[in-house]
Enzyme design. Sequence first.
Site, PDB file in Angstrom:
ATOM      1  N   ASP A 126      -3.733   8.215   8.107  1.00 34.87           N
ATOM      2  CA  ASP A 126      -4.834   7.460   8.697  1.00 34.87           C
ATOM      3  C   ASP A 126      -4.425   6.614   9.898  1.00 34.87           C
ATOM      4  O   ASP A 126      -5.172   5.745  10.322  1.00 34.87           O
ATOM      5  CB  ASP A 126      -5.483   6.554   7.644  1.00 34.87           C
ATOM      6  CG  ASP A 126      -4.491   5.568   7.026  1.00 34.87           C
ATOM      7  OD1 ASP A 126      -3.338   5.509   7.488  1.00 34.87           O
ATOM      8  OD2 ASP A 126      -4.882   4.845   6.085  1.00 34.87           O
ATOM      9  N   HIS A 168      -0.689   4.801   7.489  1.00 31.93           N
ATOM     10  CA  HIS A 168       0.005   5.212   6.271  1.00 31.93           C
ATOM     11  C   HIS A 168       0.436   6.675   6.373  1.00 31.93           C
ATOM     12  O   HIS A 168      -0.294   7.492   6.927  1.00 31.93           O
ATOM     13  CB  HIS A 168      -0.893   5.025   5.048  1.00 31.93           C
ATOM     14  CG  HIS A 168      -1.359   3.620   4.859  1.00 31.93           C
ATOM     15  ND1 HIS A 168      -2.577   3.170   5.317  1.00 31.93           N
ATOM     16  CD2 HIS A 168      -0.764   2.557   4.259  1.00 31.93           C
ATOM     17  CE1 HIS A 168      -2.720   1.885   5.007  1.00 31.93           C
ATOM     18  NE2 HIS A 168      -1.635   1.485   4.371  1.00 31.93           N
ATOM     19  N   SER A 202       0.812  -1.224   0.000  1.00 32.34           N
ATOM     20  CA  SER A 202       0.000   0.000   0.000  1.00 32.34           C
ATOM     21  C   SER A 202       0.841   1.267   0.000  1.00 32.34           C
ATOM     22  O   SER A 202       0.323   2.344  -0.327  1.00 32.34           O
ATOM     23  CB  SER A 202      -0.948   0.011   1.208  1.00 32.34           C
ATOM     24  OG  SER A 202      -0.212  -0.079   2.418  1.00 32.34           O
TER      25      SER A 202
END
Length: 401
Positions: free
Chosen positions: A350, A353, A46
């Site tokens: 968040d 991340h 990610s």
Amino acid sequence: MPSSASARGGRGLLLPAAAAAVVVLLLDAVAPAAGCYPRVFSFGDSLADTGNYPFVYGNDSGAAALRPPYGETFFHRATGRASNGRLVVDFIADTLGLPFVRPYLSGRSAEDFACGANFAVGGATALSPDEIRARGFDKMGNQVGLDMEMEWFRDLLDLLCPGNLAGCSDMMNQSLFLVGEIGGNDYNFPLLSRVPLEKIRTITPSVVAKISSTISELIRLGAKNLVVPGNLPIGCVPDYLMIFKSDKEEDYQPQTGCLRWLNEFSQYHNKVLVEELKKLRKLHPGVTIIYADYFGAAMEIFLSPEQYGIEHPLVACCGGEGPYGVSPTSKCGFGEYKLCDNPEKYGSWDGFHPSESAYRAIATGLLLGSYTSPSIASTTTSCPQLMELGSSAEYKPLYDL
């Protein structure tokens, strides 16, 4: 547990102001430049996924990155990136004068991949789920592994050079390959399941071996220039600071407020990776293998947050209540969550991340050459942006490279 005020403090030397200003300008507005790498191919999780996730798991998968407020700062919509804006791979492509790297699963024709492809998927691991389970870690889903990403890459080569992979040799040796960041989720899933760190450490050699075999396969296929990032300082991740909060002062790094033992584990992974890259360089003397020190570049944010304008390095912009902007009952993008007024002031987006500001700072360190060895600029003599940046700073290694 240290107070939020002490967590936001710390001293340290970042990049010279003039050099940093040059990089920020280049990162934010770069005209296409002939002579730079014509293509970028990216692998990872990610931290590098620019939109493959919904093609793997579906738009209705419930992933937060597929809904607002993700992507709000730069794209003004959710793109599948696990942040409020751009990632390191976006800043690198931009500086090279390339468009943002297309997610592989969103393309159909050879023309779609004229400037490269991104194979990274949110949640991806270096080892396959079966390989992780075989090592005694049972609570694994069916995440994409590096082997799957490499399978997609071989499929792309068949599309670009049907029936004759030798026809891709020029493309391969002229392209820049970003192999990671990858491996973090091999540790994140067990950590979140409260597996003892001593057990998690036992899979590090296997994780690094998988990254190494992927690099070797890319070299066999013709890659000549590869950037291999290490892991981030996970002891500075707000979710981990909440989950593993401690009343013991010695569990925290006094300069940053990060969890010492988790950062030491990240450094252990990175040290094993660096040693493996040394071996690969000896085996492939005609190939440039660059170690990208994500740990060192990110630590500058926590040591000197005031240098790129970050006021809350250990706090999530989007999440819940609490000193780190996260809570067990609130998650960015779901139900009732808190959203800060200015994400540029936060190190985390968040809770898990980085924010676009943090990604920009990491990319700056890499592009300047401060946290890459050898520098990216040294791999080409025909890219004026990189040549200018590469002369602006010296590498600051944590390990003997």
